[in-house]
Design an enzyme around this catalytic site. Structure first.
Site, PDB file in Angstrom:
ATOM      1  N   GLU A 114       0.845  -1.204   0.000  1.00 59.35           N
ATOM      2  CA  GLU A 114       0.000   0.000   0.000  1.00 59.35           C
ATOM      3  C   GLU A 114       0.875   1.247   0.000  1.00 59.35           C
ATOM      4  O   GLU A 114       1.950   1.240   0.605  1.00 59.35           O
ATOM      5  CB  GLU A 114      -0.836   0.023   1.284  1.00 59.35           C
ATOM      6  CG  GLU A 114      -2.294  -0.382   1.121  1.00 59.35           C
ATOM      7  CD  GLU A 114      -3.200   0.742   0.655  1.00 59.35           C
ATOM      8  OE1 GLU A 114      -2.844   1.466  -0.301  1.00 59.35           O
ATOM      9  OE2 GLU A 114      -4.280   0.889   1.246  1.00 59.35           O
ATOM     10  N   ASP A 115       0.400   2.297  -0.634  1.00 57.66           N
ATOM     11  CA  ASP A 115       1.143   3.551  -0.624  1.00 57.66           C
ATOM     12  C   ASP A 115       1.074   4.216   0.745  1.00 57.66           C
ATOM     13  O   ASP A 115       2.075   4.626   1.308  1.00 57.66           O
ATOM     14  CB  ASP A 115       0.621   4.505  -1.712  1.00 57.66           C
ATOM     15  CG  ASP A 115      -0.898   4.717  -1.652  1.00 57.66           C
ATOM     16  OD1 ASP A 115      -1.587   4.081  -0.816  1.00 57.66           O
ATOM     17  OD2 ASP A 115      -1.406   5.526  -2.444  1.00 57.66           O
ATOM     18  N   ASP A 118      -4.004   5.623   6.063  1.00 54.24           N
ATOM     19  CA  ASP A 118      -4.603   6.851   6.584  1.00 54.24           C
ATOM     20  C   ASP A 118      -5.613   6.443   7.651  1.00 54.24           C
ATOM     21  O   ASP A 118      -5.229   6.121   8.776  1.00 54.24           O
ATOM     22  CB  ASP A 118      -5.221   7.595   5.393  1.00 54.24           C
ATOM     23  CG  ASP A 118      -5.701   8.994   5.719  1.00 54.24           C
ATOM     24  OD1 ASP A 118      -5.133   9.627   6.611  1.00 54.24           O
ATOM     25  OD2 ASP A 118      -6.659   9.452   5.081  1.00 54.24           O
ATOM     26  N   PHE A 167      -1.659  16.258   3.639  1.00 52.97           N
ATOM     27  CA  PHE A 167      -1.966  15.585   2.379  1.00 52.97           C
ATOM     28  C   PHE A 167      -0.703  15.547   1.534  1.00 52.97           C
ATOM     29  O   PHE A 167      -0.108  16.581   1.242  1.00 52.97           O
ATOM     30  CB  PHE A 167      -3.094  16.288   1.634  1.00 52.97           C
ATOM     31  CG  PHE A 167      -3.691  15.395   0.586  1.00 52.97           C
ATOM     32  CD1 PHE A 167      -4.671  14.479   0.919  1.00 52.97           C
ATOM     33  CD2 PHE A 167      -3.232  15.445  -0.726  1.00 52.97           C
ATOM     34  CE1 PHE A 167      -5.199  13.620  -0.039  1.00 52.97           C
ATOM     35  CE2 PHE A 167      -3.760  14.589  -1.687  1.00 52.97           C
ATOM     36  CZ  PHE A 167      -4.739  13.680  -1.342  1.00 52.97           C
ATOM     37  N   ARG A 180       1.628  11.906  -9.470  1.00 52.73           N
ATOM     38  CA  ARG A 180       2.079  10.537  -9.169  1.00 52.73           C
ATOM     39  C   ARG A 180       3.530  10.330  -9.613  1.00 52.73           C
ATOM     40  O   ARG A 180       4.238   9.493  -9.071  1.00 52.73           O
ATOM     41  CB  ARG A 180       1.196   9.510  -9.892  1.00 52.73           C
ATOM     42  CG  ARG A 180      -0.226   9.413  -9.351  1.00 52.73           C
ATOM     43  CD  ARG A 180      -0.879   8.152  -9.890  1.00 52.73           C
ATOM     44  NE  ARG A 180      -2.327   8.155  -9.752  1.00 52.73           N
ATOM     45  CZ  ARG A 180      -2.973   7.752  -8.658  1.00 52.73           C
ATOM     46  NH1 ARG A 180      -2.309   7.340  -7.611  1.00 52.73           N
ATOM     47  NH2 ARG A 180      -4.289   7.772  -8.624  1.00 52.73           N
TER      48      ARG A 180
END
Ligand code: IMP
Length: 200
Positions: A114-115, A118, A167, A180
């Protein structure tokens, strides 16, 4: 004829809009070193085992590509696409599957890649889904972890960096599908003319 360079300041990143500011949080150099160490840690836990990487589209793509190269040994990969975020920076809180895996994970040593963690709702959804499919091992590697945002009771087995509640974009992560391709992880902020407000 060669195109004229634009007059924007060299500090402006590719794809950056005027109302957005970007600040490098984690440089590509630091990411590379950390990914190398994570791969060593993972290989230590699974020395001679084929590892099946399951990337969560699209944010994990760059991380998965680098991790796969650092892991060595037998590695295969597959991708799943889920969405929990709408456009912009606000989560819808709901997770839905857009694309399932291509191959079965039964009996395999699976590493979910996973990036960012959160709220943890996406990972929770995936872990419940994958456990039912009876993998031999099920582990999780995340590049970034916003620990203070967690709602679901989940933890990664391998974490790249714990980051504050900001963010972030770059190295696979997007803001409305942009950024990206940035090599660094950057904090994105919207100026007074931005249409979307940043969450407090
Ligand atoms: P969670 O379900 O709230 O843990 O969210 C996981 C997903 O939300 C990630 O895979 C990202 O796609 C997205 N996300 C969460 N925080 C950020 C961020 O700071 N930048 C970009 N995407 C984010």
């Amino acid at each position: 004829m060669p195109t004229k360079p634009t007059k924007r300041s060299p500090r402006v990143k590719p794809g950056q809009r005027e109302e957005e500011t970007l600040r490098v949080l984690i440089s590509h150099q630091r990411i590379r070193e950390r990914v190398r160490h994570m791969a060593e840690e993972i290989r230590r836990d699974f020395p001679n085992e084929p590892i099946h990487l399951v990337g969560v589209l699209k944010g994990s793509v760059l991380f998965l590509a680098d991790l796969a190269r650092e892991l060595g040994g037998e590695v295969s990969f597959d991708f799943i696409s889920v969405s929990s975020y709408g456009k912009g920076m606000d989560s819808t809180g709901e997770v839905k599957m857009n694309k399932d895996l291509d191959v079965s994970i039964e009996g395999r040593s699976v590493l979910v890649v996973e990036d960012i963690l959160d709220t943890g709702l996406t990972l929770k959804y995936l872990l419940v889904l994958f456990e039912e499919r009876k993998p031999k091992h099920l582990r999780v590697a995340v590049l970034l972890d916003k620990v203070e945002r967690r709602i679901a009771d989940v933890k990664a087995d391998y974490t790249g960096f714990v980051i504050p509640n900001e963010f972030v974009v770059g190295y696979g992560l997007d803001y409305d599908e942009r950024y990206r391709n940035l090599p660094d992880v950057c904090v994105v902020r919207l100026g007074p003319r931005g249409k979307t407000k940043i969450e407090a």
